[in-house]
Design a protein around this motif. Structure first.
Motif, short mmCIF file in Angstrom:
data_model
loop_
_atom_site.label_atom_id
_atom_site.label_comp_id
_atom_site.label_asym_id
_atom_site.label_seq_id
_atom_site.Cartn_x
_atom_site.Cartn_y
_atom_site.Cartn_z
N GLY A 115 2.60 59.02 39.81
CA GLY A 115 1.57 58.50 40.69
C GLY A 115 1.07 59.48 41.72
N THR A 116 1.40 60.76 41.56
CA THR A 116 0.97 61.77 42.52
C THR A 116 0.13 62.84 41.82
N GLY A 117 -0.57 63.63 42.64
CA GLY A 117 -1.31 64.75 42.10
C GLY A 117 -0.41 65.78 41.45
N ASP A 118 0.80 65.92 41.99
CA ASP A 118 1.75 66.85 41.39
C ASP A 118 2.11 66.44 39.96
N ALA A 119 2.18 65.12 39.72
CA ALA A 119 2.47 64.65 38.37
C ALA A 119 1.35 65.02 37.41
N VAL A 120 0.11 64.90 37.87
CA VAL A 120 -1.04 65.28 37.05
C VAL A 120 -1.00 66.78 36.77
N ALA A 121 -0.70 67.58 37.79
CA ALA A 121 -0.61 69.03 37.60
C ALA A 121 0.48 69.38 36.59
N PHE A 122 1.62 68.69 36.69
CA PHE A 122 2.71 68.90 35.74
C PHE A 122 2.25 68.57 34.33
N ALA A 123 1.53 67.47 34.17
CA ALA A 123 1.06 67.06 32.85
C ALA A 123 0.09 68.07 32.26
N HIS A 124 -0.73 68.68 33.10
CA HIS A 124 -1.66 69.71 32.62
C HIS A 124 -0.91 70.97 32.19
N ALA A 125 0.23 71.25 32.82
CA ALA A 125 0.92 72.54 32.63
C ALA A 125 2.01 72.49 31.58
N HIS A 126 2.35 71.30 31.06
CA HIS A 126 3.46 71.18 30.12
C HIS A 126 3.05 70.39 28.88
N ARG A 127 3.77 70.64 27.81
CA ARG A 127 3.55 69.90 26.56
C ARG A 127 4.90 69.46 26.01
N PHE A 128 4.86 68.50 25.08
CA PHE A 128 6.06 68.00 24.43
C PHE A 128 6.12 68.50 23.00
N ARG A 129 7.31 68.97 22.59
CA ARG A 129 7.54 69.40 21.22
C ARG A 129 8.67 68.56 20.63
N SER A 130 8.43 68.03 19.46
CA SER A 130 9.40 67.12 18.83
C SER A 130 10.54 67.89 18.17
N LEU A 131 11.71 67.25 18.18
CA LEU A 131 12.86 67.67 17.41
C LEU A 131 13.33 66.47 16.59
N LEU A 132 14.28 66.67 15.71
CA LEU A 132 14.83 65.65 14.82
C LEU A 132 13.80 65.24 13.76
N THR A 133 14.16 64.27 12.97
CA THR A 133 13.33 63.78 11.87
C THR A 133 13.08 62.30 12.07
N GLY A 134 11.87 61.87 11.79
CA GLY A 134 11.56 60.45 11.85
C GLY A 134 12.14 59.72 10.65
#
Length: 222
Positions: A115-134
């Motif tokens: 709920g903060t601007g810092d959270a938005v900045a974090f979301a812009h600066a990071h990505r998620f990479r999957s591990l394991l198998t579905g």
């Protein structure tokens, strides 16, 4: 303790984020470097973006591992820096807060307040990479989905978390994931929803996946 020791039996996300910031480990573990045979590790390596972060003490590495989630703690309960520090204090009587802040400064950990601007900045600066198998739908509970290795389920999550695990790596950043979710789930009048409103939900589900060793956070490539 390894990342795989972290509890992986959570199936949901808390609707109300806790006071303080959510804690996330950042980077992909590359293993230990040994100076010689039968010697302890000189350091542990994490790949973060295009760089390698070196953790020179077992205490640093242990805290990075614990940042994934405390063993035995339901992964649907938000995990914070304060909760981690308190768990170590109760177990060992040590104050690891200064070391945690060093890891934050090194980029091995991130603290994010929804709920903060810092959270938005974090979301812009990071990505998620999957591990394991579905592994698809659980045969015992059609509302839950399995992640793991072939023939060896390691985590069970709800459908939205499974969908996030499946599709988030196709987006360049966490923020792009939130924008996509807002577009496919429009608000009143059929207009696209607000990505910031989806971010808190996404952050909580990312904690579930990371605690289940089903993925990791990386920096966005520039």
């Amino acid at each position: 303790m390894s990342v795989g020791d972290v509890a992986s039996d959570g199936t949901g996300v808390s609707a109300n984020p806790p006071p303080g910031g959510l804690l996330f480990p950042v980077g992909h573990y590359l293993g230990a470097v040994y100076p010689g045979a039968e010697e302890p590790p000189a350091y542990h390596r994490l790949r973060v973006g295009d760089s390698v972060v070196r953790l020179f003490s077992e205490e640093e590495f242990g805290l990075w591992v614990l940042a994934h989630g405390l063993p035995g703690r339901p992964v649907d309960q938000p995990w914070t820096l304060a909760a981690l520090a308190e768990s170590v204090r109760r177990r060992d009587g040590r104050d690891v807060t200064p070391l945690l802040h060093e890891l934050l400064a090194e980029g091995a950990l991130a603290e994010v307040t929804p709920g903060t601007g810092d959270a938005v900045a974090f979301a812009h600066a990071h990505r998620f990479r999957s591990l394991l198998t579905g592994l698809g739908m659980s045969p015992d509970d059609p509302e839950r989905f399995l992640l793991g290795l072939l023939g060896r389920p390691l985590a069970m999550v709800d459908e939205p978390t499974y969908e996030l695990w499946q599709w988030a790596p196709l987006h360049a950043s966490i923020w792009d994931v939130c924008r996509a979710l807002a577009e496919v789930d429009p608000g009143p009048g059929g207009r696209p929803g607000d990505p910031e409103l989806r971010l808190t939900e996404v952050l909580g589900r990312l904690q579930v996946l990371i605690a289940s060793s089903a993925g990791y956070l990386d920096e966005v490539r520039r």
